[in-house]
Design a protein around this motif. Structure first.
Motif, mmCIF file in Angstrom:
data_model
loop_
_atom_site.group_PDB
_atom_site.id
_atom_site.type_symbol
_atom_site.label_atom_id
_atom_site.label_comp_id
_atom_site.label_asym_id
_atom_site.label_seq_id
_atom_site.Cartn_x
_atom_site.Cartn_y
_atom_site.Cartn_z
ATOM 1 N N TYR A 73 0.699 11.722 1.820
ATOM 2 C CA TYR A 73 0.069 12.708 2.700
ATOM 3 C C TYR A 73 0.475 14.108 2.258
ATOM 4 O O TYR A 73 1.662 14.386 2.125
ATOM 5 N N LYS A 106 4.699 13.754 2.020
ATOM 6 C CA LYS A 106 5.100 12.479 2.622
ATOM 7 C C LYS A 106 4.578 11.291 1.822
ATOM 8 O O LYS A 106 3.395 11.214 1.522
ATOM 9 N N GLN A 150 0.847 -1.189 0.000
ATOM 10 C CA GLN A 150 0.000 0.000 0.000
ATOM 11 C C GLN A 150 0.887 1.245 0.000
ATOM 12 O O GLN A 150 1.734 1.410 0.877
HETATM 13 O O1 LIG Z 1 2.095 7.346 8.132
HETATM 14 C C1 LIG Z 1 2.664 6.820 9.075
HETATM 15 O O2 LIG Z 1 3.741 7.245 9.502
HETATM 16 C C2 LIG Z 1 2.034 5.648 9.726
HETATM 17 C C3 LIG Z 1 1.175 4.863 8.801
HETATM 18 C C4 LIG Z 1 0.470 3.769 9.480
HETATM 19 O O3 LIG Z 1 0.499 3.621 10.655
HETATM 20 C C5 LIG Z 1 -0.322 2.799 8.690
HETATM 21 O O4 LIG Z 1 -0.396 2.937 7.480
HETATM 22 O O5 LIG Z 1 -0.903 1.862 9.293
#
Ligand SMILES: O=C(O)CCC(=O)C(=O)O
Ligand SMILES: [Fe+2]
Length: 569
Positions: free
Chosen positions: A458, A541, A454
């Motif tokens: 962000y 990100k 996945q």
């Molecule tokens: O974006 C992050 O740093 C954490 C992502 C996360 O915890 C997830 O995708 O389950």
């Protein structure tokens, strides 16, 4: 909770989930500005046109200084033309042209001619006695009006069509009022999370004092009093009263320095005054609390919600929260797992938490490999959705875009078939599966052993609230035992991954991988692995995540079924 995709939509509650799409918006904005510029030029042309005719008209008035005469002339003319009493000046433009067009100029002219004697005395007697005077007078009343109003009409038409074009073609892509509110709210959340100074924000400065002497991030733009008031109201609306007072107090300070209160905001004045007083009181109390805080944090325990939030905030800001003694027990190594293969190219491994273990692999992927992943993921980015215990919903829990790469058979309970556990991935992903296997010593490269990769993107303000990776119902091949998360970008500010109950915080670094177990060796959920993705303060990100499933990996555990057995990675 886990994430999958929803219909293609750019934002959730206004936060730009993806910086990619922000880029699209910038292009769109440029086009829009070009359109508006065109309109602006047209309107300037129209205005010039009108002005010119107005001037001509004014200068050719026989009694241009005689206000009373002009006024009475106008009133009588209109009154007589309309067969009513005088209409307001603004109406006159439309009335004249309408009548002009409806009745035909000649008809109109005759009617005006009839009125002239009684209306406009010229310098040399009656204006209409002199043929040139009469001609010019009629010209002013007909041609000039016509030209002026036509210019206005054309302008109005082109404004209308541009607006409807914008509304029709780009409605889905353009941010809405909701998005604007959402963006304001996300700014408030970051203000709270990162203890950003309102005074700095107004100057376009994101201060990073909390994260220890890092450089400020400076924008070329500043906020105006209007924005400050708007942000104060936004904070109030989402129940952040402390933050709201900070904005209002700043607004009051700006007023003191001579800023002009925007129209329609006068009612906020008393609010601003009380905010200044209350904010001063509160910050004094806060300060005292900070000083008297003596409780040593108890990490690796199930701390309550308040304490968890407190450490989430501190870790997101990049603070070190664990004792120096504990930090001193952490170490790094060149990991080979005793394998000859890895002797050639060991992993650069860093232990961030001993038990439960959280580890980093530095430079796990090269910049070129990172690019390959992003390129594969980009076409299918979609708004992330969170599957809760009960239902599936799009929430503020996670604000990001996600997409999946690799064979859909991976980890999909509906297509899983015990007879076909292996599926050919692309060479690139097969290599990556194997590399993760070598690093984690877990089984990854089979559709039963792990989920699809996945990829998540962000944008600014994008984040993932505190959650566990386990907990999705109907996961046929067991829970998400391990999370292998690779950062695909460096992030200048914010955007870290934090585990408040462990006191662990990680700042994204391109190519670095973060790995942890969500379950205890006996398969039970480990409640200490509560974690969050901090809001991105500055930057874009990207991460890719491989979830490694429990059932195919039971035999990999050295321990038995004790709930307390310790694991090391
Ligand atoms: O974006 C992050 O740093 C954490 C992502 C996360 O915890 C997830 O995708 O389950
Ligand atoms: Fe997670």
């Amino acid at each position: 909770a886990t994430t999958t995709v929803k219909e293609n939509k750019m934002q959730v509650n206004g936060v730009f989930a993806s910086t990619e799409l922000m880029g699209d918006l910038t292009i769109l904005e440029r086009e829009l500005i070009r359109e508006l510029e065109k309109l602006y030029l047209q309107s300037v042309q129209a205005t010039d046109h009108i002005k010119q005719h107005m001037d001509e008209w004014r200068n050719s008035q026989p009694h241009s200084n005689d206000k009373i005469n002009e006024e009475s002339e106008r009133k009588m003319l209109i009154g007589n033309l309309n067969g009513t009493t005088a209409a307001p000046v603004t109406d006159r433009f439309t009335t004249d042209v309408l009548q002009d067009e409806e009745a035909g100029s000649s008809n109109y002219t005759v009617r005006v001619m009839k009125l002239l004697d009684s209306v406009t005395p010229g310098d040399h007697g009656h204006a209409a006695h002199h043929p040139i005077d009469a001609y010019l007078l009629i010209k002013r009343r007909t041609h000039s009006y016509y030209v002026m109003t036509n210019a206005l009409k054309k302008l109005a038409k082109s404004i209308k069509s541009t607006l409807s074009e914008i509304n029709n073609d780009e409605a889905d892509l353009l941010p809405k009022a909701d998005d604007f509110h959402g963006t304001a709210e996300s700014l408030i959340r970051m203000q709270k999370m990162y203890k950003l100074s309102v005074r700095n924000l107004v100057q376009g400065i994101v201060n990073q004092d909390a994260s220890g002497g890092k450089q400020d991030i400076v924008s070329q733009n500043k906020l105006e009093l209007w924005d400050v008031l708007f942000l104060g109201e936004s904070a109030e609306r989402i129940g952040y009263s402390y933050e709201s007072r900070e904005w209002y107090a700043e607004a009051a300070a700006m007023l003191d320095l001579g800023a002009q209160l925007p129209p329609g905001t006068e009612h906020m004045l008393t609010k601003l005054k009380t905010a200044t007083v209350e904010q001063k009181k509160l910050s004094d109390i806060e300060h005292q609390l900070d000083v008297t805080e003596t409780d040593l944090p108890k990490f690796n325990t199930l701390m309550g919600p308040e304490e968890t939030l407190k450490y989430q905030v501190r870790l997101c800001a990049g603070e070190q929260v664990r004792s120096v003694e504990y930090e001193a027990t952490l170490y790094c190594k060149l990991e080979t797992h005793g394998s000859p293969y890895l002797l050639m190219m060991p992993f650069k491994k860093e232990i961030l938490s001993l038990s439960p273990p959280v580890v980093l692999y530095r430079k796990f992927l090269s910049p070129a490999q990172v690019e390959t992943i992003k390129r594969q993921a980009k076409p299918n980015l979609d708004l992330a959705e969170v599957h809760g215990e009960e239902n599936t919903h799009s929430t503020m829990e996670r604000i990001s875009m996600t997409s999946f790469i690799g064979k859909p058979e991976y980890g999909d309970p509906s297509t899983l078939d015990d007879l076909h556990p292996e599926v050919d991935e692309s060479d690139f992903l097969t290599d990556m599966n194997k590399k993760i296997e070598r690093a984690t010593q877990l089984r990854v490269a089979s559709t039963k052993a792990s989920e699809r990769y996945q990829v998540a993107n962000y944008g600014i303000g994008g984040m993932y609230n505190l959650h566990f990776d386990f907990g999705k119902k109907e996961r046929r091949n067991g829970e998400r035992l391990g999370t292998f998360l690779i950062y695909l970008t460096d992030i200048e500010a914010g955007g870290g991954t934090v585990f408040p109950r462990l006191g662990v915080g990680v700042q994204p670094e391109l190519g670095t991988a973060l790995f942890w177990h969500n379950l205890k060796p006996n398969g039970m959920n480990n409640q200490l692995m509560y974690h969050a993705g901090c809001p991105v303060l500055h930057g874009d990100k990207w991460i890719v995540t491989k979830w490694i499933l429990y059932d195919e990996n039971i035999r990999k555990f050295p321990c038995g079924l004790s709930n307390y057995a310790k694991l090391s990675l």
